[in-house]
Design a protein around this motif. Structure first.
Motif, PDB file in Angstrom:
ATOM      1  N   SER A 137      35.410  51.833   6.610  1.00 58.50           N
ATOM      2  CA  SER A 137      34.605  51.681   7.831  1.00 58.50           C
ATOM      3  C   SER A 137      35.004  52.709   8.882  1.00 58.50           C
ATOM      4  CB  SER A 137      34.764  50.277   8.401  1.00 58.50           C
ATOM      5  OG  SER A 137      34.283  49.335   7.474  1.00 58.50           O
ATOM      6  N   GLU A 143      29.083  47.735   9.638  1.00 52.53           N
ATOM      7  CA  GLU A 143      29.845  46.537   9.346  1.00 52.53           C
ATOM      8  C   GLU A 143      29.566  45.540  10.473  1.00 52.53           C
ATOM      9  OE1 GLU A 143      34.138  47.155   9.591  1.00 52.53           O
ATOM     10  OE2 GLU A 143      34.299  46.132   7.665  1.00 52.53           O
ATOM     11  N   ASP A 168      27.395  50.066   5.370  1.00 52.65           N
ATOM     12  CA  ASP A 168      28.769  49.587   5.291  1.00 52.65           C
ATOM     13  C   ASP A 168      28.767  48.134   4.810  1.00 52.65           C
ATOM     14  OD1 ASP A 168      31.447  49.097   5.493  1.00 52.65           O
ATOM     15  OD2 ASP A 168      31.681  49.974   7.509  1.00 52.65           O
TER      16      ASP A 168
HETATM   17 MG   LIG Z   1      35.129  47.877   6.313  1.00 52.73          MG
END
Ligand SMILES: [Mg+2]
Ligand SMILES: Nc1ncnc2c1ncn2[C@@H]1O[C@H](COP(=O)(O)OP(=O)(O)O)[C@@H](O)[C@H]1O
Lengths: 236, 291
Positions: free
Chosen positions: A43, A85, A161
């Motif tokens: 991320s 995310e 993500d």
């Molecule tokens: Mg992550």
């Protein structure tokens, strides 16, 4: 010719450099996977690309031009969209508002009605839920909104993500089906996934991240057979 | 308390509430978008009141007309406040942000004292003493005008926030700053606009208020506190909540004033503040916000 190129990228939080010396390329129309265990820095790489995290070293090239000093919104406007995310939706806005909010500039605004129609065709569920508040949707539906919102910016590269996290297998299949269709229509994809099997099967090329550094790179099919990758990620 | 006095209290409470709402929405808008409580909010109201007063006393401009001149000035002051202070305040801890805007409030009060002395000033036109009879109750003409303009502006603001791209972009930034940036929204630009609109609303409120209420260098502080009570009541950052909060504070004040005395009325907002902070700190219209 690479559409996106990370050159020796280094970044992190506070005093710690979480990712170091990242060299990564995504060609136009290519589907690329970024895999690695929890906390490897996937991320963080995504945030370095989309501009939510400033680079500490290295540079980012997008179609030949350096974009390392641009802010997140400018990178989105340049054609790099992220399904982040945690999704980062606008929870009190309706589904329709979430989608429209991502097309308030330049070309995206000009073609807004048309892109919206495309998104609704890809995710018919969103058309039904258009007037519903995003925060009240199921996880799968929220992920669809997040993907739809990214598409509303009319990107050429779509970064996802962990799009499958916490979702039922049926919903995951539906979402990956859409991703396959998008790849066919010419989008470049960067897919970050915990589910290594799934991610290697749906991409052309893959990078393996461990403790903030790229330790393997190669054709996704080959990595799927790579003994060390199998041992580390596929439980062999 | 007779029915007539009670009705009179309700009507003046409603008229006050409309002004309070106009002052509070700017505070809540800035907070909603930037997550900073601007404790110097009332000082910009004070500046707008002086501007309205001098437009009338030096240039003979009616306060209603002065709105058109004062509002753009306040909007510019709002963007200057962003570029000069808030931009930096965004990067420091909340306690520092509070100290910075409180310090700014004190600074403006002292500058006003130097520039305008501590004297009370009021626009005193013929219509200031005029009243309109609505059945058993009497409303000042100026209060009626202020109330009308305020409600019209609040309705316009509400529609802009709900129905336009400009409003959608503001709400998007308020709900997820990073999500907005990833949607191609220029977050810094939105901050600047939020301050321009949030402070700009005071450019409307100031001239209206100075034909009802004396302006002096300290008048803003009281309004900051009242606006603070109102936005806490309604839930910080919540536009319609602020309208409800204004209604509650305006009515509670005037009813307490009629029932007991003006000094009791003055204490009412703070009793409400303490009660709400201890029992429902998220406000009456509570919603969980912001990932
Ligand atoms: Mg992550
Ligand atoms: N906002 C943050 N502040 C400080 N450290 C963070 C932050 N986000 C992630 N980290 C740390 O950076 C490392 C990599 O995290 P991340 O990029 O989220 O990994 P992944 O996505 O591969 O699971 C972890 O050790 C994590 O604790």
């Amino acid at each position: 010719m690479s559409a996106l190129r990370l050159k020796n990228v280094c970044t992190g939080y506070g005093h710690i450099n979480v990712v170091r010396n990242i060299d990564l390329g995504i060609a136009s129309g290519q589907r690329v996977a970024l895999v690695g265990s929890n906390g490897a820095g996937k991320s963080t790489v995504v945030r370095a690309i989309n501009g939510l995290l400033p680079l500490r070293e290295g540079d980012l090239e997008w179609n030949g031009a350096s974009i390392g000093s641009l802010g997140a919104s400018q990178r989105t406007r340049a054609g790099i969209a992220t399904v982040p995310e945690g999704r980062l939706l606008f929870p009190e806005c309706t589904v329709l508002e979430n989608l429209l909010a991502a097309a308030t500039f330049g070309d995206a605004k000009v073609h807004r009605a048309q892109t919206l129609e495309t998104v609704f065709e890809l995710f018919p569920r969103l058309r039904e839920r258009a007037r519903q508040t995003a925060g009240t949707l199921s996880g799968g539906e929220q992920q669809m909104v997040a993907i739809g919102r990214a598409l509303m910016t009319r990107p050429r590269l779509l970064i996802l993500d962990e799009p499958s996290i916490g979702l039922a297998p049926k919903v995951v299949a539906e979402i990956f089906d859409v991703l396959a269709r998008l790849a066919q229509s010419g989008f470049s994809l960067l897919l970050v996934e915990q589910n290594v099997q799934l991610s290697l099967r749906s991409t052309d090329y893959a990078y393996v991240l461990r403790e903030g550094q790229i330790v393997f790179a190669g054709e996704s099919g080959e990595l799927l057979d790579h003994p060390e990758v199998r041992r580390a990620y596929l439980g062999d | 308390m007779s029915l007539d006095i009670f009705l009179q209290a309700i009507v003046s409470g409603l008229a006050n509430a409309a002004m309070y709402a106009l002052i509070a929405v700017g505070l809540t808008l800035v907070f909603g978008v930037m997550r900073i409580i601007n404790f110097a909010h009332g000082e910009f109201l004070m500046i707008a009141m002086y501007a309205g007063y001098f437009a009338w006393s030096l240039l003979g401009i009616d306060p209603i007309v002065a709105i058109v001149l004062v509002t753009p000035v306040l909007m510019i002051l709002g963007t200057l406040l962003y570029s000069g202070v808030m931009r930096f305040a965004l990067r420091v801890p909340e306690i520092n942000q509070m100290a910075v805007t409180l310090g700014l409030s004190m600074l403006f009060q002292h500058l006003a004292l130097v520039a305008f002395t501590g004297d009370n000033m009021l626009v005193t036109q013929a219509r200031a003493v005029a009243g309109v009879e609505l059945g058993p109750v009497v409303v000042q003409v100026n209060q009626l005008i202020a109330c009308g303009i305020s409600m019209a502006l609040l309705a316009t603001l509400y529609l802009v926030l709900q129905r336009t791209d400009f409003g959608l972009i503001m709400r998007a930034v308020a709900q997820s700053r990073d999500g907005a940036a990833l949607s191609g929204i220029d977050v810094t630009g939105v901050y600047k606009w939020a301050m321009a609109v949030g402070i700009g609303t005071l450019g409307v409120a100031g001239p209206l208020l100075v034909s009802i209420l004396y302006v002096n260098p300290h008048v803003g502080a009281l309004f900051t506190l009242k606006a603070f009570v109102i936005v806490i009541l309604g839930g910080l950052g919540n536009f319609t909540g602020a309208l409800l909060g204004a209604l509650i504070v305006g009515l509670a004040e005037s009813i307490a004033g009629a029932w007991f005395s003006a000094s009791v009325a003055a204490a009412v907002p703070f009793v409400i503040l303490i009660l709400i902070l201890l029992t429902r700190p998220e406000g009456l219209m509570n919603r969980s916000r912001r990932a």
